[in-house]
Design a protein around this motif. Structure first.
Motif, short mmCIF file in Angstrom:
data_model
loop_
_atom_site.label_atom_id
_atom_site.label_comp_id
_atom_site.label_asym_id
_atom_site.label_seq_id
_atom_site.Cartn_x
_atom_site.Cartn_y
_atom_site.Cartn_z
N ALA A 509 123.98 -7.55 7.55
CA ALA A 509 122.93 -6.55 7.42
C ALA A 509 122.42 -6.14 8.81
O ALA A 509 122.26 -6.99 9.69
CB ALA A 509 121.78 -7.09 6.58
N PRO A 664 120.81 -2.48 -1.44
CA PRO A 664 121.17 -2.83 -0.06
C PRO A 664 120.60 -4.20 0.33
O PRO A 664 119.55 -4.60 -0.18
CB PRO A 664 120.51 -1.72 0.77
N PRO A 665 121.32 -4.92 1.23
CA PRO A 665 122.53 -4.49 1.92
C PRO A 665 123.78 -4.75 1.09
O PRO A 665 123.81 -5.67 0.28
CB PRO A 665 122.52 -5.36 3.17
N ARG A 707 122.47 2.87 4.95
CA ARG A 707 121.85 2.61 6.25
C ARG A 707 120.54 3.38 6.37
O ARG A 707 119.54 2.87 6.87
CB ARG A 707 122.82 3.01 7.36
#
Length: 743
Positions: A509, A664-665, A707
């Motif tokens: 991450a 996420p991640p 991201r």
């Protein structure tokens, strides 16, 4: 927030006191810690690791205080005290009754307060109606753990939730760890110590729902621990999953979950279990709206959107089942079975109808039933008549199981290198043949490292072949229903495939912002929805391709822009209050001349003026036609924070609801698995003569959106790229429209 080298945890993540080896003490308001690997945070400021809580002294204390102990007949506390005395004797703990007005309880000397006990105790059991006033006293006495049985907290509504919040705050300051409130005595049950093999550790938020698994001991299945978490004011399901996954005797963790206290801590605990290869099997209620309301009223915790919960569990290898019977059977198989040598499943039966029925169920569930080789079939026909099918399923016709041939057949099947699992459904008892068949299966299982499963279909369950032969074997997995067997075997193969390939996403991450983040920050407009033009600038900052376009504020400028962009063009109204432009007639497609562009500009601005919509201009965009329309988006889940969704785009997203979600991640493998989950995934591969599209580019967009979600965090509450036009292989993907909402 914890800084890059030093700082203070002020979040609700309970591990902050012990994350870096700090010993919890009384009156801990905040703890300054070094940013070690264990305390590392990702780019959004969330922990990347969950420390394993030191729960040995909870389950095996050396000393126990029972506060509110009683031996008065007819009092509820009396029965609890008596049970705790018996439990303390079994685990070798010294027990101290505590009561302000009693000199002794059940013949044991009684102290008026914890502070006057002859030693510091590991565990305090609170038999009081309101545990809050006792917490400070426990902290001063440096008690490590406490259990609060009292109810009347978050499960009762707002007033109870406020009382629970006060209790949680007091526990946080004290430094001790609390189980409960609204829990029970399940942690102090009598566990059988005469059973061998890997054990099941049990975590339940409702004590009664764990009872069926506890009674597995009567079938010879070992249980090692039971954590009844109750309302989880402090210790939660995630703490126990993390702890149990490190225990050498635990072969599987079985959970009954009504609501998750914190999504992040749950994923970190599941990650730790996945790293250790320990399967976690869970019933998570709340699949329906009614179930979700019931769970919230019972535990006082947020259930969370079920689709996100389901996706998060799959992402981190948690095996979700629907019923307590499936939980029993699946956890038992995963705890006791050795890793598979192959994924091929062979169904072996004495009836062609039984074999065909089971094979249908197994194939429908996604199990692989390979056709046995010609050489293997010829070998089986040595003992099975030629007219019977032995390709898989294998039908022996019944007679060979009654003599020496039965064992030969089983051994021959298990010797095939393509076979990892042998399943024998026995639909009913027919002694002595069924007795001989059961014994042959048990004997064969002892000589192989492959999985042997039996479905004993008799509703009676008192037969000697079942009670003694099959249940007496730790190597044969015995089921009572076809469905549970299929579910468990599928989970067994999926789990081992998952753990063999597992790489923790937390290890990779991002921990520092990318250059894209600084560009994106300048585009964020707090509390506002971005216009399409601004949203596309946000995408461009993260390297996501958008069409050639210009924002114009006059008809003449729109004609010049069309010449620069290149005909044909699309024209759209752009404003920060526009979400669904097509329904309002604010999109014009396929414009091929200056006059059309001029007319379109006037029409779009007229509609906006009539509807009272303020625009920042008109977008003149490159027209992109050939490809597959997808959507990629970000939403914020109340439990897990940002989530990323991918699915079929355009109008299909609202019609088909064909989408996959991840928290996420996650890495490229999970991004690709999202696409594999879509019902319409064939569109990406090319249908009706169409070419395959650029799946790699689509995956890259998903990862870039992830991201963005991680780095922008709470500043980005919603992102919708729809449609994302995925072009032919090697040609990329283009975000044709985008909507972004800022906090």
């Amino acid at each position: 927030m914890l800084g890059s080298t030093h700082g203070t945890f002020t979040t609700g993540f309970r591990a902050r006191v012990v994350a870096c080896g700090e010993e919890p003490h009384a009156a801990v308001h905040s703890v300054t810690v070094e940013a070690t690997e264990e305390c590392a945070l990702d780019v959004s400021g969330r922990p990347l690791h969950m420390p394993v809580p030191e729960l040995d002294r909870f389950f095996r204390p050396e000393s126990v205080a029972v506060i509110g102990a009683s031996d008065a007949e007819g009092r509820p506390n009396t029965g609890i005290t008596r049970q705790l005395i018996g439990w303390a004797e079994r685990v070798g703990a010294r027990l101290y009754p505590v009561h302000p007005t009693r000199e002794s309880v059940f013949g044991l000397p009684c102290s008026p307060s914890v502070g006057q006990l002859p030693e510091q105790v590991d565990l305090a059991v609170l038999l009081v109606g309101d545990p809050l006033p006792v917490i400070e006293e426990l902290a001063q006495a440096k008690v490590r753990f406490a259990v609060a049985f009292a109810s009347g907290f978050a499960e009762t509504g707002e007033e109870g939730a406020a009382a629970q919040a006060r209790l949680a705050e007091a526990v946080e300051r004290s430094g001790l760890r609390l189980l409960g409130p609204n829990t029970n005595l399940n942690a102090f049950e009598r566990f059988r110590d005469d059973l061998d093999g890997p054990a099941i550790a049990l975590v339940t938020q409702s004590g009664h729902q764990g009872r069926p698994l506890f009674t597995l001991q009567e079938l010879g299945v070992r249980l090692s621990h039971w954590a009844p978490t109750g309302n989880e004011a402090d210790l939660e399901t995630a703490d126990f999953i993390s702890y149990f996954s490190q225990r050498p005797e635990v072969g599987a963790i079985a959970c009954y979950v009504e609501g998750l206290k914190d999504g992040r801590s749950f994923l970190l605990a599941a990650d730790r279990a996945a790293r250790a290869g320990v399967p976690v099997v869970a019933v998570k209620v709340g699949r329906t709206e009614t179930g979700a309301r019931t769970a919230a009223s019972h535990t006082g915790k947020l259930t969370g959107a079920d689709q996100v919960v389901d996706a998060a569990m799959r992402q981190f290898g948690v095996i979700r089942v629907d019923g307590l019977d499936e939980l029993q059977d699946t956890a038992t198989l995963l705890a006791r079975a050795r890793p598979p040598r192959a994924e091929g499943v062979v169904v072996y039966s004495i009836s062609g109808g039984t074999g065909a029925h089971f094979a249908d169920l197994a194939t429908g569930a996604g199990l692989s039933l390979p056709t046995l080789s010609d050489a293997k079939q010829r070998e089986l026909h040595t003992w099975i008549p030629e007219y019977l099918n032995v390709a898989n399923p294998v039908d022996n016709g019944g007679h060979p199981v009654g003599d020496w041939r039965g064992r030969k057949i089983i051994d021959a099947i298990l010797a095939d290198p393509a076979v990892g699992v042998l399943i024998c459904p026995i639909t009913g008892p027919f002694p002595p043949m069924s007795d001989k068949l059961a014994q042959d299966l048990v004997d064969a299982a002892e000589t192989t490292d492959k999985l042997v499963c039996v479905v004993w279909g008799s509703p009676v369950g008192t037969e000697e072949a079942y009670r003694t032969t099959l249940l007496g074997s730790s190597r044969v997995a015995t089921f009572r229903t076809f469905g549970n067997c299929v579910t468990a075997v599928k989970a067994y193969l999926d789990h081992h495939r998952f753990t063999e390939a597992y790489r923790s996403p937390f290890d990779e991450a991002p921990r520092t912002p990318s250059p894209s983040f600084r560009k994106a920050q300048a585009l964020i407009r707090p509390g506002r929805q971005l216009s399409e033009h601004a949203a596309k600038q946000l995408l461009r900052a993260y390297g996501i391709r958008v069409p050639r376009e210009q924002l114009v504020t006059s008809a003449a400028a729109s004609v010049r822009a069309a010449g620069l962009v290149g005909y044909p063009v699309v024209m759209k109204a752009s404003g920060d209050r526009l979400a669904h432009k097509t329904e309002l007639g604010l999109v014009k497609v396929g414009l091929t001349s200056a006059s059309q562009v001029r007319d379109a500009y006037r029409e779009l601005t007229d509609i906006a003026r009539y509807e009272g919509i303020e625009l920042d201009g008109i977008l003149v965009c490159q027209m992109v036609e050939r490809g597959v329309e997808m959507m990629v988006g970000v939403t914020r889940d109340a439990l897990f924070g940002p989530t990323v969704t991918v699915g079929l785009g355009g109008v299909l997203v609202e019609v088909l609801h064909d989408a996959a979600v991840r928290v996420p991640p996650f890495g490229e493998d999970q991004a690709r698995s999202m696409l594999a989950e879509l019902r319409g995934r064939a569109l990406l591969e090319g249908v009706r003569g169409g070419p395959p599209v650029d799946v790699d580019a689509l995956v890259e967009v998903v990862l870039r959106v992830q991201r963005m979600a991680l780095e922008l965090g709470d500043d980005l509450t919603e992102l919708d790229i729809n449609p994302l036009m995925v072009l032919g292989r090697g040609q990329g993907a283009v975000a044709l429209d985008a909507l972004a909402v800022c906090r």
